[in-house]
Motif scaffolding. Structure first.
Motif, mmCIF file in Angstrom:
data_model
loop_
_atom_site.group_PDB
_atom_site.id
_atom_site.type_symbol
_atom_site.label_atom_id
_atom_site.label_comp_id
_atom_site.label_asym_id
_atom_site.label_seq_id
_atom_site.Cartn_x
_atom_site.Cartn_y
_atom_site.Cartn_z
ATOM 1 N N MET A 1 29.819 -23.943 60.938
ATOM 2 C CA MET A 1 30.782 -23.348 60.041
ATOM 3 C C MET A 1 32.045 -24.197 60.004
ATOM 4 O O MET A 1 32.474 -24.736 61.000
ATOM 5 C CB MET A 1 31.133 -21.931 60.490
ATOM 6 N N SER A 2 32.623 -24.224 58.850
ATOM 7 C CA SER A 2 33.832 -24.998 58.640
ATOM 8 C C SER A 2 35.061 -24.219 59.122
ATOM 9 O O SER A 2 35.071 -22.993 59.105
ATOM 10 C CB SER A 2 33.962 -25.313 57.148
ATOM 11 N N ASP A 3 36.082 -24.955 59.514
ATOM 12 C CA ASP A 3 37.352 -24.325 59.874
ATOM 13 C C ASP A 3 38.279 -24.253 58.672
ATOM 14 O O ASP A 3 39.373 -23.714 58.760
ATOM 15 C CB ASP A 3 38.043 -25.113 60.986
ATOM 16 N N GLN A 4 37.829 -24.804 57.532
ATOM 17 C CA GLN A 4 38.653 -24.827 56.325
ATOM 18 C C GLN A 4 38.858 -23.401 55.811
ATOM 19 O O GLN A 4 37.906 -22.612 55.744
ATOM 20 C CB GLN A 4 37.974 -25.664 55.245
ATOM 21 N N PRO A 5 40.095 -23.053 55.445
ATOM 22 C CA PRO A 5 40.329 -21.719 54.879
ATOM 23 C C PRO A 5 39.503 -21.524 53.606
ATOM 24 O O PRO A 5 39.419 -22.419 52.763
ATOM 25 C CB PRO A 5 41.825 -21.718 54.567
ATOM 26 N N VAL A 6 38.891 -20.365 53.476
ATOM 27 C CA VAL A 6 38.014 -20.085 52.343
ATOM 28 C C VAL A 6 38.751 -20.219 51.019
ATOM 29 O O VAL A 6 38.210 -20.753 50.051
ATOM 30 C CB VAL A 6 37.389 -18.677 52.490
ATOM 31 N N ASP A 7 40.012 -19.787 50.970
ATOM 32 C CA ASP A 7 40.753 -19.826 49.709
ATOM 33 C C ASP A 7 41.133 -21.237 49.265
ATOM 34 O O ASP A 7 41.650 -21.423 48.171
ATOM 35 C CB ASP A 7 41.977 -18.916 49.757
ATOM 36 N N ARG A 41 32.723 -13.825 57.450
ATOM 37 C CA ARG A 41 32.967 -15.108 56.787
ATOM 38 C C ARG A 41 32.139 -15.182 55.508
ATOM 39 O O ARG A 41 32.622 -15.630 54.466
ATOM 40 C CB ARG A 41 32.612 -16.254 57.743
ATOM 41 N N GLY A 42 30.897 -14.737 55.578
ATOM 42 C CA GLY A 42 30.030 -14.748 54.403
ATOM 43 C C GLY A 42 30.581 -13.895 53.273
ATOM 44 O O GLY A 42 30.500 -14.276 52.100
ATOM 45 N N ALA A 43 31.153 -12.750 53.601
ATOM 46 C CA ALA A 43 31.743 -11.881 52.576
ATOM 47 C C ALA A 43 32.910 -12.582 51.884
ATOM 48 O O ALA A 43 33.054 -12.501 50.658
ATOM 49 C CB ALA A 43 32.188 -10.565 53.192
ATOM 50 N N LYS A 44 33.732 -13.287 52.661
ATOM 51 C CA LYS A 44 34.853 -14.027 52.076
ATOM 52 C C LYS A 44 34.348 -15.175 51.208
ATOM 53 O O LYS A 44 34.891 -15.440 50.132
ATOM 54 C CB LYS A 44 35.768 -14.563 53.179
ATOM 55 N N LEU A 45 33.312 -15.874 51.671
ATOM 56 C CA LEU A 45 32.743 -16.976 50.902
ATOM 57 C C LEU A 45 32.148 -16.479 49.591
ATOM 58 O O LEU A 45 32.322 -17.101 48.540
ATOM 59 C CB LEU A 45 31.683 -17.711 51.729
ATOM 60 N N LYS A 46 31.459 -15.342 49.641
ATOM 61 C CA LYS A 46 30.874 -14.755 48.436
ATOM 62 C C LYS A 46 31.965 -14.418 47.431
ATOM 63 O O LYS A 46 31.845 -14.710 46.236
ATOM 64 C CB LYS A 46 30.076 -13.509 48.792
ATOM 65 N N ALA A 47 33.048 -13.823 47.905
ATOM 66 C CA ALA A 47 34.159 -13.467 47.018
ATOM 67 C C ALA A 47 34.773 -14.725 46.396
ATOM 68 O O ALA A 47 35.126 -14.725 45.209
ATOM 69 C CB ALA A 47 35.210 -12.679 47.786
ATOM 70 N N ARG A 48 34.882 -15.790 47.172
ATOM 71 C CA ARG A 48 35.441 -17.049 46.658
ATOM 72 C C ARG A 48 34.544 -17.616 45.558
ATOM 73 O O ARG A 48 35.028 -18.044 44.511
ATOM 74 C CB ARG A 48 35.601 -18.061 47.802
ATOM 75 N N CYS A 49 33.237 -17.605 45.790
ATOM 76 C CA CYS A 49 32.300 -18.110 44.783
ATOM 77 C C CYS A 49 32.393 -17.288 43.507
ATOM 78 O O CYS A 49 32.416 -17.844 42.402
ATOM 79 C CB CYS A 49 30.869 -18.093 45.323
ATOM 80 N N GLU A 50 32.458 -15.980 43.639
ATOM 81 C CA GLU A 50 32.567 -15.113 42.462
ATOM 82 C C GLU A 50 33.854 -15.392 41.696
ATOM 83 O O GLU A 50 33.852 -15.442 40.459
ATOM 84 C CB GLU A 50 32.506 -13.644 42.876
ATOM 85 N N LYS A 51 34.950 -15.609 42.416
ATOM 86 C CA LYS A 51 36.235 -15.898 41.765
ATOM 87 C C LYS A 51 36.168 -17.215 40.998
ATOM 88 O O LYS A 51 36.609 -17.294 39.852
ATOM 89 C CB LYS A 51 37.349 -15.950 42.813
ATOM 90 N N LYS A 52 35.616 -18.243 41.627
ATOM 91 C CA LYS A 52 35.534 -19.550 40.975
ATOM 92 C C LYS A 52 34.613 -19.495 39.752
ATOM 93 O O LYS A 52 34.895 -20.123 38.733
ATOM 94 C CB LYS A 52 35.070 -20.618 41.958
ATOM 95 N N LEU A 53 33.519 -18.747 39.835
ATOM 96 C CA LEU A 53 32.624 -18.597 38.684
ATOM 97 C C LEU A 53 33.327 -17.875 37.544
ATOM 98 O O LEU A 53 33.191 -18.263 36.373
ATOM 99 C CB LEU A 53 31.358 -17.840 39.080
ATOM 100 N N LYS A 54 34.082 -16.838 37.858
ATOM 101 C CA LYS A 54 34.809 -16.098 36.821
ATOM 102 C C LYS A 54 35.825 -17.003 36.142
ATOM 103 O O LYS A 54 35.967 -16.977 34.916
ATOM 104 C CB LYS A 54 35.493 -14.872 37.419
ATOM 105 N N GLU A 55 36.528 -17.814 36.920
ATOM 106 C CA GLU A 55 37.494 -18.749 36.340
ATOM 107 C C GLU A 55 36.794 -19.720 35.389
ATOM 108 O O GLU A 55 37.301 -20.002 34.297
ATOM 109 C CB GLU A 55 38.206 -19.526 37.444
#
Length: 80
Positions: A1-7, A41-55
């Motif tokens: 897993m990466s230490d990079q912030p999900v956002d 972490r997976g929940a945060k990653l999923k939310a990030r992917c959904e946000k980027k797709l919506k954009e």
């Protein structure tokens, strides 16, 4: 897993890490505490992917076409 912030992740980075998280959870060979952390972490990653797709969808939807159907510019996106 990466230490990079999900956002701060790109869609591709978040999707790759999400795939890794899911694979680890599916194997079922991680301790409970680690599984909980992976799930969070997976929940945060999923939310990030959904946000980027919506954009991306909003950008595509904003492209305006001329009479021949060729892109000529973008219209402002109405934030909701």
């Amino acid at each position: 897993m990466s230490d990079q912030p999900v956002d701060e992740m790109t869609f591709e980075q978040a999707m790759k890490e999400l795939e890794d998280v899911v694979a680890k959870l599916e194997r079922g060979d991680v301790p409970l505490d680690e599984s909980i952390g992976l799930y969070e972490r997976g929940a945060k990653l999923k939310a990030r992917c959904e946000k980027k797709l919506k954009e991306a969808e909003e950008k595509v939807a904003a492209i305006t076409l001329d009479a021949q159907g060729q892109p000529v510019g973008i219209t402002p996106v109405d934030p909701q």
